[in-house]
Enzyme design. Structure first.
Site, PDB file in Angstrom:
ATOM      1  N   ASP A 167       0.831  -1.209   0.000  1.00 49.71           N
ATOM      2  CA  ASP A 167       0.000   0.000   0.000  1.00 49.71           C
ATOM      3  C   ASP A 167       0.874   1.271   0.000  1.00 49.71           C
ATOM      4  O   ASP A 167       2.114   1.187  -0.021  1.00 49.71           O
ATOM      5  CB  ASP A 167      -0.904  -0.051   1.253  1.00 49.71           C
ATOM      6  CG  ASP A 167      -2.299   0.466   0.975  1.00 49.71           C
ATOM      7  OD1 ASP A 167      -2.443   1.324   0.100  1.00 49.71           O
ATOM      8  OD2 ASP A 167      -3.235   0.014   1.660  1.00 49.71           O
ATOM      9  N   ASP A 208     -10.180   3.186  -3.281  1.00 48.99           N
ATOM     10  CA  ASP A 208     -10.924   1.975  -2.887  1.00 48.99           C
ATOM     11  C   ASP A 208     -12.340   1.905  -3.449  1.00 48.99           C
ATOM     12  O   ASP A 208     -13.077   2.885  -3.462  1.00 48.99           O
ATOM     13  CB  ASP A 208     -11.034   1.904  -1.357  1.00 48.99           C
ATOM     14  CG  ASP A 208      -9.674   1.699  -0.715  1.00 48.99           C
ATOM     15  OD1 ASP A 208      -8.656   1.730  -1.436  1.00 48.99           O
ATOM     16  OD2 ASP A 208      -9.642   1.504   0.514  1.00 48.99           O
TER      17      ASP A 208
END
Ligand code: GLA
Length: 430
Positions: free
Chosen positions: A156, A214
């Site tokens: 990430d 997301d």
């Protein structure tokens, strides 16, 4: 004698170079995801509430539901597996309340089912969930993951510098550490598409890269950081040429089957989830776009409709097609969007997506698809033949219609009809 021994030693060296080194170099350049990876990720459904018991039960369910048979293999643990801190020597430590037997035990279990285990870290000092990050610990972490038997790392980009240069450096560092770890570990780049990872992700060692922030469990709307399916689809246009065997665009995990109950994707009840038609569309489009297929619902309790969407062999074959050509949006007619994806053996997949909230009828012909000739079509979701498709109507000697010029489709609100096209070869005397 000495001379003979040194000649012998020299020959041994040469043999090593000729035999061992190429296989080492080959291993370094091995294509890890020749087709998009398929599996499951814990984030959408469980968010921080993930633990060993759930992971083992999900692995069991992946086998008992038939998912593993059809190609799903990765079980990916997302954020929140970490202990509060690293060990004094810098090694990563697991939260032993959640994972009492450690990661190696879990990897062994997952492997015993014929599946693979993925894990999550971050190129910043902390993960997005504020657990310890991987920055400056790349080699130690890659080595530990290899020792644990990890097969995939999602990396990430929280608490990290904004610039593309820094991101490229940090991802390359981890990509290289994984390559040198002695184990094949798929590298999944997750910086949300902000620094155009399709331009540098493969070189940094990535097998796929997120193209957006997301996904949330909602068809349209959302915002910059809470992406709806429609928002994500729009962002995939123009990225087609960056996808191919070993390097894929990743529009994020699937929300199929969450119905607004996912701990991460409902945004604390803000999004109530989608209906089965919308989930079927999400799956259709993710397959057309060669997306990694990472289910993220609770496989232990999914209903029949969810299982059918996730395991339809025809739609999965389109996703896994060896050519690895990402679909392009080729035609728009009002609210109807038509996508075309080239398949192996001169075949095509065509998706007709109804973006509107009401039923639409649509006439599909080969002109709008920009392909010649007459084609047999199979409706992938109905699993039945859907008629012949041609540039214009063909009439018989007595004027009767032999091949209609188009196929008439009725498409429900937010539905996607997917057809597989195969060249029609007329029988002699037809
Ligand atoms: C980011 C990622 C998500 C998930 C969370 C975990 O938001 O984009 O996919 O991994 O972090 O904290």
């Amino acid at each position: 004698m000495l001379k003979i021994m040194s000649i012998f030693a020299g020959m041994k060296k040469l043999l090593f170079i000729l035999l061992i080194l190429p296989s080492f170099v080959f291993a370094q350049n091995k294509v890890l995801c020749p087709t998009p990876p398929m599996g499951w990720n814990s984030w959408n459904v469980f968010a921080s509430d993930i633990n060993e018991k759930i992971v083992m039960e999900i692995a069991d369910a992946m086998v008992s539901t038939g998912m593993s048979k059809i190609g799903y293999e990765y079980i990916n643990i997302d954020d929140y597996w970490h202990a509060d801190t690293r060990a004094v020597d810098g090694k990563p430590l697991v939260d032993t309340l959640k994972f009492p037997h450690g990661m190696k035990y879990l990897a062994d279990y997952v492997h015993s089912k014929g599946l693979k285990l993925g894990i999550y870290s971050c190129a910043g000092n902390m993960t997005c969930g504020r657990r310890f990050g991987g920055y400056n610990y790349e080699e130690i972490d890659a080595k530990a993951y290899a020792e644990w038997g990890i097969d995939l790392l999602k990396y990430d980009y929280c608490y990290a510098p904004a610039s593309r240069k820094a991101a490229v450096e940090r991802y390359t560092k981890m990509g290289t550490a994984l390559k040198n770890s002695g184990r094949d570990i798929v590298f999944s780049i997750c910086e949300w598409g902000i620094r155009k990872p399709w331009l540098w992700g493969a070189e940094a060692g990535g097998s796929y890269w997120r193209t957006t922030p997301d996904i949330f469990d909602v068809w349209s709307g959302g915002n910059l950081w809470m992406m709806s399916v429609m928002k994500i689809l729009k962002r995939q246009q123009g990225l087609e040429k960056y996808a191919g065997p070993g390097h894929w665009n990743d529009p994020d995990m699937l929300t199929v089957g969450n119905y607004g109950t996912g701990k991460a994707t409902s945004a604390k009840g803000l999004y109530k989830g989608m209906n089965d038609t919308e989930y079927q569309s999400e799956m259709s489009m993710w397959c057309m776009l060669n997306s990694p297929l990472l289910a993220s619902c609770d496989l232990r309790s999914m209903n029949e409709a969810t299982r059918n969407i996730l395991t339809n062999p025809e739609i999965i074959a389109i996703n896994q097609d060896k050519l690895g050509e990402q679909a392009t949006l080729i035609h728009k007619a009002g609210k109807i969007w038509v996508y075309r994806k080239k398949l192996e053996g001169g075949k095509w997949a065509v998706a007709v997506l109804n973006t509107s909230g009401k039923e639409e009828t649509f006439e599909l012909n080969t002109k709008m698809l920009d392909i010649d000739g007459i084609w047999k079509t199979v409706d992938v979701w109905q699993q039945k033949e859907a008629g012949l498709l041609s540039p214009e109507p063909t009439k018989g000697q007595t004027g009767e219609l032999i091949v209609p010029g188009s196929i008439s489709l009725t498409v429900k609100p937010h539905e996607t009809v997917v057809l597989r096209l195969e060249k029609f070869v007329a029988k002699v005397g037809y």
